[in-house]
Design an enzyme around this catalytic site. Structure first.
Site, mmCIF file in Angstrom:
data_model
loop_
_atom_site.group_PDB
_atom_site.id
_atom_site.type_symbol
_atom_site.label_atom_id
_atom_site.label_comp_id
_atom_site.label_asym_id
_atom_site.label_seq_id
_atom_site.Cartn_x
_atom_site.Cartn_y
_atom_site.Cartn_z
ATOM 1 C CG HIS A 55 -13.251 -1.582 11.061
ATOM 2 N ND1 HIS A 55 -13.256 -0.673 10.024
ATOM 3 C CD2 HIS A 55 -12.086 -1.364 11.744
ATOM 4 C CE1 HIS A 55 -12.167 0.059 10.079
ATOM 5 N NE2 HIS A 55 -11.442 -0.324 11.104
ATOM 6 C CG HIS A 95 -7.724 -2.537 9.148
ATOM 7 N ND1 HIS A 95 -6.639 -2.382 9.990
ATOM 8 C CD2 HIS A 95 -8.617 -1.579 9.522
ATOM 9 C CE1 HIS A 95 -6.882 -1.392 10.837
ATOM 10 N NE2 HIS A 95 -8.075 -0.887 10.573
ATOM 11 C CD GLU A 147 -7.904 1.490 7.752
ATOM 12 O OE1 GLU A 147 -9.108 1.189 7.867
ATOM 13 O OE2 GLU A 147 -7.238 2.029 8.668
#
Length: 359
Positions: free
Chosen positions: A109, A183, A320
């Site tokens: 991420h 997210h 996601e």
């Protein structure tokens, strides 16, 4: 004069004194999305149930300090590259690039200081029947060792009475890789119910998924068929029905933490459907992305709380939409490459409705 469908307030202040703003978009029957400029995050999403009772359906916090103290990506915009890049390195046009690892040996991420930890700037708001807010973050060339200055915009817009669209765009000054997503952790029972998501019924428009190793990196080889596995959600199944199966992949993910390879198609198309039999809330997810990471909240371990409850394993599920994980190292996967003459675009729609509730 019509009542404003969009309002703005101050959510808190960062240690350096900069204000974090919150924008509220209001739809019909209590439907409401609240977005903060820290991480361009969806801080709250209020949705009516089958009886008309409104509750928040996303995990998060009611105060800024809690977001700053412990990084859990609640509702955040994640990037520059969502999901994992193996061994925090990849090659691009013959140049070996090393990233900052933050998930064992891997980059996750965007690394230790990704877009979810940045203060975004509000650059546009629109009131009216489809209220919206657009936020901007400019990632400098070389930030987190990614090449190119990246100008990123995300727009949250209510595109229907109970429909939230999230649109991303990005431009770069040098060839780079980009993979952005939202997210959010969803619980369609509503956070005041105090229940988990294992009885939520999930459908995913995917015939294949990516098997992973014990560190959640996709294995070599082609995607695996979902047929005959706990990953077959082509018809609706409760999330928890097979989450304790004696299956090697379930063990690797401690539940579901896998990329589903969405069926080929053009434009925004159905990708998943989630339904709570308890509340009657239904969420349909539509996207133009090639993959959907399904994460069943396996690492929520009661070490963090928010909005009046302690967050435990499987209290929420993340869906996601994104490019497949580790794509910079996998030429056989959809490409995350973005050149200076290109525009990155990603659109996802969360469409809510209700059906009859059993309780």
């Amino acid at each position: 004069m019509a009542e404003a469908r969009i309002t703005k307030d101050v959510f808190g202040s960062l240690p350096d004194g900069r204000d974090v703003e919150r924008v509220t978009l209001r739809g019909a029957d209590g439907f409401e999305a609240r977005i903060i400029t820290y991480g361009a995050a969806l801080q709250a999403l209020l949705v009516p149930d089958a009886q008309g009772a409104v509750d928040d359906v996303v995990l998060g916090h009611d105060d800024l300090l809690s977001y700053l103290k412990l990084r859990k990506y609640f509702g955040a915009t994640v990037g520059r590259y969502a999901n994992r890049i193996a061994k925090a390195r990849f090659s691009l046009d013959g140049q070996d690039l090393r990233l900052d690892a933050n998930n064992g040996a891997h980059a996750l991420h965007g690394g230790p200081d990704g877009f979810d930890r940045k203060l975004w700037q509000i650059v546009a708001t629109e009131d009216g029947a489809q209220p919206s807010v657009t936020m901007l973050y400019v990632s400098p060339d070389g930030e987190a060792n990614y090449p190119g200055r990246l100008d990123v915009r995300v727009t949250y817009q209510l595109t229907g009475p109970m429909e939230l669209a999230v649109s991303f765009s990005a431009r770069t000054t040098r060839t780079t890789v980009v993979n952005l997503t939202n997210h959010s952790f969803f619980n369609l029972d509503g956070l005041t119910a105090g229940t988990g998501i294992l009885d939520h019924c999930l459908t995913v428009e995917a015939d294949h998924y990516l098997a992973i190793d014990e560190t959640a990196i996709p294995l070599e080889g082609p995607p695996q068929s979902v047929a005959g596995t706990p990953f077959d959600f082509r018809e609706a199944h409760p999330v928890g029905a097979r989450i304790r199966a004696d299956d090697a992949q379930i063990k690797c993910g401690r539940g579901y933490d896998h990329n589903f390879c969405l069926r080929d198609g053009t434009g925004v198309r159905p990708a998943a459907r989630l339904e709570s039999p308890r509340s009657g809330r239904v969420m349909e997810l539509l996207t133009d992305q090639p993959g959907l990471q399904v994460y069943s909240g396996n690492y929520l371990d009661a070490t963090v709380s928010g909005k009046g409850r302690v967050y435990r394993q499987s209290d929420a599920i993340c869906l996601e939409p994104q490019v497949w994980p580790d794509s910079p190292n996998r030429p056989d996967f959809p490409s995350p490459r973005l050149g200076p003459d290109d525009v990155y675009k990603h659109e996802t729609v969360y469409r809510f409705s209700t059906t009859g509730a059993s309780a």
